[in-house]
Motif scaffolding. Structure first.
Motif, mmCIF file in Angstrom:
data_model
loop_
_atom_site.group_PDB
_atom_site.id
_atom_site.type_symbol
_atom_site.label_atom_id
_atom_site.label_comp_id
_atom_site.label_asym_id
_atom_site.label_seq_id
_atom_site.Cartn_x
_atom_site.Cartn_y
_atom_site.Cartn_z
ATOM 1 N N GLN A 279 60.524 60.251 -66.784
ATOM 2 C CA GLN A 279 61.352 59.911 -65.628
ATOM 3 C C GLN A 279 60.504 59.353 -64.488
ATOM 4 O O GLN A 279 60.919 58.416 -63.802
ATOM 5 C CB GLN A 279 62.146 61.136 -65.162
ATOM 6 C CG GLN A 279 63.217 61.561 -66.134
ATOM 7 C CD GLN A 279 64.247 60.469 -66.362
ATOM 8 O OE1 GLN A 279 64.698 59.809 -65.440
ATOM 9 N NE2 GLN A 279 64.625 60.263 -67.615
ATOM 10 N N ARG B 258 65.182 58.079 -56.146
ATOM 11 C CA ARG B 258 64.889 58.375 -57.521
ATOM 12 C C ARG B 258 63.412 58.721 -57.704
ATOM 13 O O ARG B 258 63.079 59.646 -58.419
ATOM 14 C CB ARG B 258 65.290 57.178 -58.380
ATOM 15 C CG ARG B 258 65.008 57.398 -59.820
ATOM 16 C CD ARG B 258 65.513 56.277 -60.662
ATOM 17 N NE ARG B 258 65.947 56.838 -61.914
ATOM 18 C CZ ARG B 258 66.788 56.290 -62.728
ATOM 19 N NH1 ARG B 258 67.328 55.143 -62.433
ATOM 20 N NH2 ARG B 258 67.118 56.855 -63.835
ATOM 21 N N LEU C 12 61.294 59.870 -55.496
ATOM 22 C CA LEU C 12 60.999 61.153 -54.853
ATOM 23 C C LEU C 12 61.346 62.320 -55.779
ATOM 24 O O LEU C 12 60.539 63.242 -55.964
ATOM 25 C CB LEU C 12 61.777 61.268 -53.537
ATOM 26 C CG LEU C 12 61.641 62.589 -52.787
ATOM 27 C CD1 LEU C 12 60.222 62.745 -52.279
ATOM 28 C CD2 LEU C 12 62.626 62.632 -51.632
ATOM 29 N N PHE C 13 62.511 62.274 -56.380
ATOM 30 C CA PHE C 13 62.929 63.350 -57.277
ATOM 31 C C PHE C 13 62.074 63.384 -58.543
ATOM 32 O O PHE C 13 61.726 64.455 -59.036
ATOM 33 C CB PHE C 13 64.410 63.219 -57.631
ATOM 34 C CG PHE C 13 65.307 63.466 -56.461
ATOM 35 C CD1 PHE C 13 65.399 64.725 -55.876
ATOM 36 C CD2 PHE C 13 66.053 62.432 -55.931
ATOM 37 C CE1 PHE C 13 66.217 64.956 -54.786
ATOM 38 C CE2 PHE C 13 66.881 62.656 -54.834
ATOM 39 C CZ PHE C 13 66.959 63.920 -54.254
ATOM 40 N N ALA C 14 61.722 62.227 -59.058
ATOM 41 C CA ALA C 14 60.891 62.169 -60.254
ATOM 42 C C ALA C 14 59.496 62.721 -59.970
ATOM 43 O O ALA C 14 58.930 63.442 -60.793
ATOM 44 C CB ALA C 14 60.815 60.738 -60.775
ATOM 45 N N ARG D 146 58.747 64.936 -57.720
ATOM 46 C CA ARG D 146 58.909 66.386 -57.545
ATOM 47 C C ARG D 146 59.019 67.078 -58.904
ATOM 48 O O ARG D 146 58.394 68.119 -59.127
ATOM 49 C CB ARG D 146 60.148 66.681 -56.687
ATOM 50 C CG ARG D 146 60.362 68.127 -56.390
ATOM 51 C CD ARG D 146 59.323 68.632 -55.405
ATOM 52 N NE ARG D 146 59.654 70.008 -55.065
ATOM 53 C CZ ARG D 146 58.764 70.971 -54.989
ATOM 54 N NH1 ARG D 146 57.491 70.723 -55.166
ATOM 55 N NH2 ARG D 146 59.130 72.183 -54.705
ATOM 56 N N ALA D 147 59.793 66.518 -59.807
ATOM 57 C CA ALA D 147 59.945 67.098 -61.146
ATOM 58 C C ALA D 147 58.602 67.111 -61.874
ATOM 59 O O ALA D 147 58.242 68.108 -62.516
ATOM 60 C CB ALA D 147 60.978 66.327 -61.949
#
Length: 75
Positions: free
Chosen positions: A21, A1, A3-5, A7-8
């Motif tokens: 996020q 979670r 990692l994706f946050a 990146r976003a």
């Protein structure tokens, strides 16, 4: 979670939802100081988004209030 946050937030640094996020991902990993830094930044740029985050998750407001009362200023 997280990692994706991250990146976003990297891709969309001016998107309040991306910042929310990312802060929430840090919060869930129990990295509260890092989360509070991001929530503060969110509040500076997008106060409505921070108010909404605090409305749905009162613990965020409590932690921010406690940091202010203690004189600490995550930055």
């Amino acid at each position: 979670r997280l990692l994706f946050a991250r990146r976003a937030a990297d891709l969309f640094p001016d998107d309040p939802m991306a910042l929310r996020q990312l802060a929430w991902a840090y919060w869930l990993k129990d990295e509260k100081n890092e989360a509070l830094k991001i929530y503060r930044r969110l509040g500076e740029k997008y106060p409505d988004s921070l108010r909404e985050a605090m409305r749905v998750q009162p613990a965020i407001k409590e932690a921010l209030d406690a940091a202010v009362s203690a004189g600490s200023s995550p930055s």
